[in-house]
Design a protein around this motif. Structure first.
Motif, PDB file in Angstrom:
ATOM      1  N   VAL B  29      -7.362   0.233   9.222  1.00 20.16           N
ATOM      2  CA  VAL B  29      -6.219  -0.418   9.859  1.00 20.16           C
ATOM      3  C   VAL B  29      -5.737  -1.590   8.999  1.00 20.16           C
ATOM      4  CG1 VAL B  29      -5.569  -1.871  11.809  1.00 20.16           C
ATOM      5  CG2 VAL B  29      -6.724   0.287  12.210  1.00 20.16           C
ATOM      6  N   GLU B  30      -6.680  -2.302   8.445  1.00 21.60           N
ATOM      7  CA  GLU B  30      -6.320  -3.442   7.593  1.00 21.60           C
ATOM      8  C   GLU B  30      -5.504  -3.002   6.388  1.00 21.60           C
ATOM      9  OE1 GLU B  30      -9.686  -5.713   6.333  1.00 21.60           O
ATOM     10  OE2 GLU B  30      -8.454  -7.156   5.255  1.00 21.60           O
ATOM     11  N   GLU B  31      -5.929  -1.901   5.762  1.00 25.06           N
ATOM     12  CA  GLU B  31      -5.223  -1.397   4.580  1.00 25.06           C
ATOM     13  C   GLU B  31      -3.822  -0.912   4.940  1.00 25.06           C
ATOM     14  OE1 GLU B  31      -9.062   0.180   1.973  1.00 25.06           O
ATOM     15  OE2 GLU B  31      -8.182   1.443   3.513  1.00 25.06           O
ATOM     16  N   ILE B  32      -3.737  -0.247   6.066  1.00 31.67           N
ATOM     17  CA  ILE B  32      -2.439   0.263   6.513  1.00 31.67           C
ATOM     18  C   ILE B  32      -1.505  -0.902   6.826  1.00 31.67           C
ATOM     19  CG2 ILE B  32      -1.272   1.553   8.347  1.00 31.67           C
ATOM     20  CD1 ILE B  32      -3.985   3.200   8.507  1.00 31.67           C
ATOM     21  N   HIS B  33      -2.056  -1.872   7.522  1.00 35.68           N
ATOM     22  CA  HIS B  33      -1.276  -3.053   7.871  1.00 35.68           C
ATOM     23  C   HIS B  33      -0.765  -3.757   6.611  1.00 35.68           C
ATOM     24  CE1 HIS B  33      -0.727  -7.332   9.045  1.00 35.68           C
ATOM     25  NE2 HIS B  33      -0.186  -6.796  10.130  1.00 35.68           N
ATOM     26  N   ALA B  34      -1.645  -3.908   5.628  1.00 37.81           N
ATOM     27  CA  ALA B  34      -1.275  -4.583   4.377  1.00 37.81           C
ATOM     28  C   ALA B  34      -0.180  -3.810   3.644  1.00 37.81           C
ATOM     29  CB  ALA B  34      -2.507  -4.734   3.485  1.00 37.81           C
ATOM     30  N   ALA B  35      -0.329  -2.494   3.619  1.00 40.24           N
ATOM     31  CA  ALA B  35       0.659  -1.656   2.921  1.00 40.24           C
ATOM     32  C   ALA B  35       2.033  -1.792   3.564  1.00 40.24           C
ATOM     33  CB  ALA B  35       0.203  -0.199   2.933  1.00 40.24           C
ATOM     34  N   LEU B  36       2.048  -1.869   4.894  1.00 41.63           N
ATOM     35  CA  LEU B  36       3.324  -1.992   5.608  1.00 41.63           C
ATOM     36  C   LEU B  36       3.955  -3.354   5.361  1.00 41.63           C
ATOM     37  CD1 LEU B  36       2.234  -0.270   8.917  1.00 41.63           C
ATOM     38  CD2 LEU B  36       3.961   0.574   7.327  1.00 41.63           C
ATOM     39  N   GLU B  37       3.144  -4.375   5.361  1.00 39.12           N
ATOM     40  CA  GLU B  37       3.645  -5.729   5.104  1.00 39.12           C
ATOM     41  C   GLU B  37       4.251  -5.794   3.704  1.00 39.12           C
ATOM     42  OE1 GLU B  37       2.313  -9.145   7.157  1.00 39.12           O
ATOM     43  OE2 GLU B  37       3.337  -7.664   8.391  1.00 39.12           O
ATOM     44  N   GLN B  38       3.555  -5.124   2.777  1.00 43.13           N
ATOM     45  CA  GLN B  38       4.023  -5.121   1.396  1.00 43.13           C
ATOM     46  C   GLN B  38       5.369  -4.413   1.272  1.00 43.13           C
ATOM     47  OE1 GLN B  38       0.934  -3.735  -1.243  1.00 43.13           O
ATOM     48  NE2 GLN B  38       1.305  -5.507  -2.563  1.00 43.13           N
TER      49      GLN B  38
END
Lengths: 144, 144
Positions: B29-38
DNA sequence: TTGCGTGCAAAGGTTTTGCATGGCA
DNA sequence: TGCCATGCAAAACCTTTGCACGCAA
């Protein structure tokens, strides 16, 4: 493997002995703790966690993690014959939750195939195959 | 399956679209969240959790739980050909943690064997085979 | 005596829930 | 308008860790 030598403790024995009475059965820490209390011994949760993780490291116990926020399951490994380890797979029914032990020629062949062709050394004692059992398949529509 | 109808939301689309760009890849979830923020969109963790679990229910995403106190992994299911589902196994190395996708003749044969002989309908999308990968086997003593 | 085991309480991690607000149909 | 989505904070969950005490060798 453990590096703590042959240190023996009462609780270690108690937990191991209990787990050995239910080989192949998957129990949560809470269930194990309750069973021990029912046998008249008072023991802390922390100790149960620590001893079980110790036994996992020592290869006596398997640990299965099913879902987050769900307790992990521990199972005593009956080491009758070493080949048995290669021949036994665990199947968990996603519908009824039943855990089934499978053992046959094809299974050990498949383990060997993974090793020789894919260079992957399977740990059948930690692996759970998810799917749907015979009974539940009758009552459920599966599109697979 | 979902019962919420065809309600569409921006975030639902964004998450699904991103997951579709990395099919078969396992992300926390953290990686997905980071990718979306990026990608320039601000989104809460709660929403990511909720939307992903929604997609799991809808059969679009697979969820893998490896260890307690470790984040679960989510993977977009590419439903190109139905047979593909039977041919792909996930192997997780217990040493380095790497996740390997396997696909071959023997694997689909084994899935068929489970079904015809043991009446067990495997769900390869939820199943993780644990073991030791080639690289780690070189550096580790395995008695199995 | 030395080192490990124990148990309580507290902290650690991820994930879920409550609730008020905002958006889609 | 009505229902669902969102996001923050708080709670929930299982599990691990810190520390003082007790037991085994």
């Amino acid at each position: 493997m453990s590096t703590r030598g042959n240190y023996k403790s009462k609780n270690h024995e108690l937990i191991l002995e209990y787990m050995q009475t239910v080989p192949g059965k998957h129990l949560t820490v809470e269930e194990i703790h309750a069973a021990l209390e029912q046998r008249g011994c008072t023991i802390g949760f922390t100790t149960v966690y620590r001893q079980l993780n110790r036994m996992v490291d020592d290869g006596l116990i398997n640990k299965y993690t099913i879902e987050p926020n769900m307790p992990a399951c521990y199972e005593y490994i009956r080491i009758a014959r070493p080949e048995e380890l290669l021949n036994c797979y665990h199947c968990k029914c996603e519908v009824c939750g039943r855990l089934i032990h499978l053992q046959c020629e094809e299974i050990s062949e498949f383990t060997e195939h993974l090793k020789s062709e894919h260079k992957f050394t399977l740990n059948p004692m930690r692996t759970v195959l998810y799917g749907v059992c015979e009974d539940c398949a009758k009552h459920t529509k599966i599109v697979r």
